[in-house]
Motif scaffolding. Structure first.
Motif, PDB file in Angstrom:
ATOM      1  N   LYS A 166       0.808  -1.212   0.000  1.00  0.00           N
ATOM      2  CA  LYS A 166       0.000   0.000   0.000  1.00  0.00           C
ATOM      3  C   LYS A 166       0.845   1.267   0.000  1.00  0.00           C
ATOM      4  CE  LYS A 166      -3.988  -2.011   2.338  1.00  0.00           C
ATOM      5  NZ  LYS A 166      -4.883  -1.922   3.508  1.00  0.00           N
ATOM      6  N   TYR A 167       2.082   1.168   0.489  1.00  0.00           N
ATOM      7  CA  TYR A 167       2.894   2.383   0.579  1.00  0.00           C
ATOM      8  C   TYR A 167       4.275   2.252  -0.044  1.00  0.00           C
ATOM      9  CZ  TYR A 167       5.098   0.100   4.616  1.00  0.00           C
ATOM     10  OH  TYR A 167       5.759  -0.779   5.442  1.00  0.00           O
ATOM     11  N   SER A 168       4.604   1.074  -0.566  1.00  0.00           N
ATOM     12  CA  SER A 168       5.918   0.877  -1.168  1.00  0.00           C
ATOM     13  C   SER A 168       5.784   0.011  -2.410  1.00  0.00           C
ATOM     14  CB  SER A 168       6.854   0.201  -0.154  1.00  0.00           C
ATOM     15  OG  SER A 168       8.067  -0.152  -0.771  1.00  0.00           O
ATOM     16  N   PRO A 169       6.520   0.313  -3.485  1.00  0.00           N
ATOM     17  CA  PRO A 169       6.373  -0.429  -4.739  1.00  0.00           C
ATOM     18  C   PRO A 169       7.140  -1.745  -4.763  1.00  0.00           C
ATOM     19  CG  PRO A 169       7.964   1.324  -5.041  1.00  0.00           C
ATOM     20  CD  PRO A 169       7.444   1.462  -3.629  1.00  0.00           C
ATOM     21  N   VAL A 170       7.087  -2.514  -3.681  1.00  0.00           N
ATOM     22  CA  VAL A 170       7.795  -3.793  -3.644  1.00  0.00           C
ATOM     23  C   VAL A 170       7.217  -4.804  -4.624  1.00  0.00           C
ATOM     24  CG1 VAL A 170       8.616  -3.549  -1.277  1.00  0.00           C
ATOM     25  CG2 VAL A 170       6.378  -4.581  -1.713  1.00  0.00           C
TER      26      VAL A 170
END
Length: 294
Positions: free
Chosen positions: A209-213
């Motif tokens: 939701k908060y990092s483009p992993v």
């Protein structure tokens, strides 16, 4: 290892997405996560971990982060059996990889993580297992208002909303209620391995939701539908297609390759890739993926 220090055990949650299924690497026919003693021979812990994972699994790992560390003086984390050892430190890690066959490492097996947690997949319908779980938890919490509140909150009962991130908390409540070993509620694992897997799923669902992993799980080029299906597989939810595409476009995460997909059996679609700057950064503040129901 210096005298007086407890031996360290490494346990890896290695996740991939294949054919729209979130998959986890296991050993011994799905009974255990890859694990082994930690013996550092590299200049950094990160290098040591990556080398260990590749030796254990035959897979190079992309994204890697620590989940948690715990000490257990009475129980072997691999078998769950009581032991007379002075103590053992277990360090669990989450890694993202591309699924592939590995040779010479005891034939690791890949399983959908929903085979271990079938109540967590809400992409197409409310799972049958969830209905039975909430009924049995309701009976367990019947005369205890605090238990009832926990059941409602964690499992989205009544006016409460399902929160896909609370995988570990749901697992822990089912364990407390004596439901986790019921055969209809997913594949068993030895020792604490299933709990560690629940921790990894919770962490990854929050992380996307908060990092483009999620980039680590995609091929070099992909369609927007393929990207959406991977995010849906990880979250266990269906996403609102227009909102998903609008937010991806607004965040400037990807670029058009100028090529079209082929061999999919349907109408060709544009192929995209993640921008080089994103790939280099790995962790882009504010890069939120739209996890909303359709």
């Amino acid at each position: 290892m210096p005298t007086g220090l407890a031996p360290a055990e490494l346990i890896a949650v290695l996740a991939a997405v294949t054919d729209d299924q979130p998959r986890v690497m296991t050993l011994r026919g799905g009974e255990a996560l890859p694990s082994g003693p930690f013996e550092t021979s590299h200049r950094s812990l990160q290098q040591s971990l990556r080398a260990w994972i590749e030796r254990q699994t035959g897979h190079p790992v992309g994204y890697l982060e620590q989940l948690y560390t715990f000490a257990d003086k009475d129980r072997d984390p691999r078998s769950g059996e009581l032991t007379e050892e002075a103590g053992r430190i277990s360090i669990s890690y989450l890694g993202l990889v591309r699924e592939q066959d590995a040779a010479g490492v005891g034939r690791p097996a890949w399983y959908s993580w929903y085979s271990f947690f079938p109540w967590e997949d809400h992409r197409d319908r409310v799972p049958d297992e969830l209905v039975e779980i909430t009924e049995r938890l309701g009976a367990w919490a019947q005369n205890d208002s605090m238990r009832r509140q926990r059941v409602d909150y964690l499992f989205g009962v009544g006016d409460k909303t399902w929160n896909e991130e609370l995988v570990l908390q749901r697992y822990e409540l089912m364990y407390e209620a004596g439901l986790i070993d019921a055969p209809q509620f997913g594949r068993p694992m030895q020792g604490d391995n299933r709990r560690i897997l629940a921790t990894g799923i919770s962490r990854l669902r929050a992380k996307i939701k908060y990092s483009p992993v999620v980039f680590e799980l995609m091929p070099e080029s992909f369609t927007l539908l393929q990207l959406q299906r991977v995010v849906e597989a990880l979250s266990g939810l269906r996403l609102h297609k227009p909102n998903f595409r609008r937010q991806i476009d607004q965040q400037n995460l990807i670029e058009d390759t100028g090529e079209m997909s082929s061999g999919t059996g349907g109408r060709p679609a544009r192929l995209f890739r993640f921008r080089t700057a994103i790939l280099e950064a790995r962790m882009l503040s504010g890069a939120r993926l739209p996890l909303s129901r359709s």
